[in-house]
Design a protein around this motif. Structure first.
Motif, mmCIF file in Angstrom:
data_model
loop_
_atom_site.group_PDB
_atom_site.id
_atom_site.type_symbol
_atom_site.label_atom_id
_atom_site.label_comp_id
_atom_site.label_asym_id
_atom_site.label_seq_id
_atom_site.Cartn_x
_atom_site.Cartn_y
_atom_site.Cartn_z
ATOM 1 N N SER A 135 0.849 -1.179 0.000
ATOM 2 C CA SER A 135 0.000 0.000 0.000
ATOM 3 C C SER A 135 0.886 1.230 0.000
ATOM 4 O O SER A 135 1.914 1.267 0.685
ATOM 5 C CB SER A 135 -0.922 0.038 1.224
ATOM 6 N N THR B 127 -5.079 3.329 6.934
ATOM 7 C CA THR B 127 -5.468 2.936 5.579
ATOM 8 C C THR B 127 -4.423 2.020 4.965
ATOM 9 O O THR B 127 -4.754 1.025 4.299
ATOM 10 C CB THR B 127 -5.649 4.185 4.694
ATOM 11 N N ARG C 225 -4.713 -1.528 6.313
ATOM 12 C CA ARG C 225 -5.920 -2.186 5.810
ATOM 13 C C ARG C 225 -5.754 -2.597 4.352
ATOM 14 O O ARG C 225 -6.160 -3.702 3.957
ATOM 15 C CB ARG C 225 -7.122 -1.258 5.995
ATOM 16 N N GLU C 226 -5.183 -1.716 3.529
ATOM 17 C CA GLU C 226 -4.968 -2.062 2.121
ATOM 18 C C GLU C 226 -3.961 -3.195 1.990
ATOM 19 O O GLU C 226 -4.126 -4.100 1.157
ATOM 20 C CB GLU C 226 -4.499 -0.840 1.348
ATOM 21 N N ASP D 15 -5.695 -6.451 2.985
ATOM 22 C CA ASP D 15 -6.600 -6.939 1.949
ATOM 23 C C ASP D 15 -5.838 -7.576 0.785
ATOM 24 O O ASP D 15 -6.311 -8.536 0.169
ATOM 25 C CB ASP D 15 -7.470 -5.796 1.425
ATOM 26 N N ALA D 16 -4.647 -7.061 0.506
ATOM 27 C CA ALA D 16 -3.859 -7.568 -0.623
ATOM 28 C C ALA D 16 -3.287 -8.954 -0.364
ATOM 29 O O ALA D 16 -3.134 -9.757 -1.286
ATOM 30 C CB ALA D 16 -2.725 -6.599 -0.951
#
Length: 383
Positions: free
Chosen positions: A12, A19, A22-23, A26-27
């Motif tokens: 990210s 943020t 979280r990114e 998710d990846a």
């Protein structure tokens, strides 16, 4: 997001740490994670990043460190977080944290070694070089990499080891490793990893020694300071040999004109960290009196790295993941040559995840201005 198999790579570039985590999560998310490894910019607010990592990866074994630049699925970046996850069906890991490196004792390394060996035993596994390797992440400002590595000789009899010295964007104040849900300074992290995939440890170096020699005539190995070269003030003599004014002794100069020491038949880089007002030089590796140093001869980094990966792909095959530890001075050299973007694309094409370091670990040695790595192939179907 990179790959949907047992190994998943991600990153990210979000400047907000919540943020970004979280990114990143998710990846690399997958149903049952055995290990997460991340590398993050020192510019993040670690007091915010830390609890978010705990929250997003609750119940997952997570290790990582701060950097002087990140190697991501899209190449070199600054100000990002990157890393990978390995499925629990394909990976078993054990970790040990070593704190207070400023007062490190050999017994501390022995205890860390015993801890990871015992932890793997409790999980029903023994360390074997055919299916296990070790990673060492260590505060690059601790100046203790050599001693820490020496204390782990028993572990290196069982399994290959590579690693990198955590960094702080060339602030040179102190870097952090992440273990047990928290960031730690003046610390090192040892991880033993058993993986259901072929792997190989690698080292790439674009420098060789020249005939231009100098002798360290006064030094303090503990602080890694050299006060005299050839009987003259060290910074002044180094600048004289380069035919440069002392004001030109910057990180860019140090990356372009490193010094080397010959050990056996091999040359190893001894990079300069800083020049000081008293004409001393601080190194990224320990330097003792009587050591003969040579100015390095350099090959362009990008062609050297290209040939290196051509050899890896020919002898090992296309890696599924390369965990890479790349000296910050290599990054600076690429910037100076205006080839960093191309080198980043090459690293991305070979699935490298890693960071720009303050030093690299390879087997039992602490190195400078190299690229060390673990190349991991396509995971096997069965554990």
């Amino acid at each position: 997001m990179s790959g949907r198999g047992a190994i998943r790579r991600g990153f990210s570039t979000a400047p907000d740490p919540v943020t970004a985590v979280r990114e990143f999560h998710d990846a690399i998310a997958q149903p049952d994670i055995g290990l997460v490894v991340f590398f993050c910019s020192y510019s993040f607010d670690l007091n915010v990043l830390e609890p978010e990592l705990r929250r997003m990866f609750a119940g997952v074994q997570v290790i990582g460190c701060t950097t002087a630049g990140e190697i991501t699925p899209i190449g070199y970046l600054d100000g990002s977080i990157t890393g990978f996850s390995i499925a629990a069906s394909h990976c078993v890991a054990a970790t040990a944290l070593m704190q207070n490196l400023s007062n490190f004792q050999m017994s501390d390394g022995h205890a860390a070694t015993q801890k990871v060996v015992s932890a793997m035993g409790e999980k029903g596994y023994t360390l074997d070089p055919r299916d296990s390797f070790a990673l060492l992440l260590i505060d690059g400002m601790s100046r203790n990499e050599e001693v820490v590595l020496a204390s782990m000789h028993l572990l290196m009899d069982m399994t290959p080891l590579v690693g990198g010295s955590a960094a702080d964007n060339l602030c040179l104040n102190g870097a952090f490793v992440y273990c047990d849900g928290a960031f730690h300074s003046d610390a090192a992290l040892l991880a033993a990893i058993r993986i259901k995939a072929p792997f190989r440890i690698l080292k790439c170096q674009h420098l060789v020694g020249s005939d231009e020699r100098m002798v360290v005539t006064r030094a303090d190995p503990h602080s890694r300071k050299v006060f005299e070269l050839n009987g003259e003030p060290a910074a002044r003599e180094y600048a004289r040999l380069l035919n440069l004014p002392e004001r030109a002794l910057t990180p860019s100069t140090f990356s372009t004109y490193p010094l080397m020491v010959k050990i056996g038949a091999d040359f190893h880089v001894r990079s300069i960290q800083a020049a000081h007002f008293d004409d001393s030089l601080t190194f990224f590796c320990a330097i003792d009196e009587g050591v003969v140093l040579r100015l390095a001869k350099s090959e362009a980094v990008l062609p050297n790295l290209t040939a290196f990966f051509e050899g890896v792909n020919e002898s090992f095959g296309q890696p599924e993941l390369v965990i890479g530890f790349d000296c910050i001075y290599r990054s600076l050299a690429l910037e100076k040559a205006q080839t960093k973007r191309l080198a980043g694309a090459l690293l991305a094409a070979n699935h490298v995840i890693g960071f720009s370091t303050y030093g690299e670990q390879f087997a039992g040695m602490h190195l400078n201005q190299t690229f060390t790595a673990i190349a991991i192939g396509k995971p096997y179907d069965d554990l």
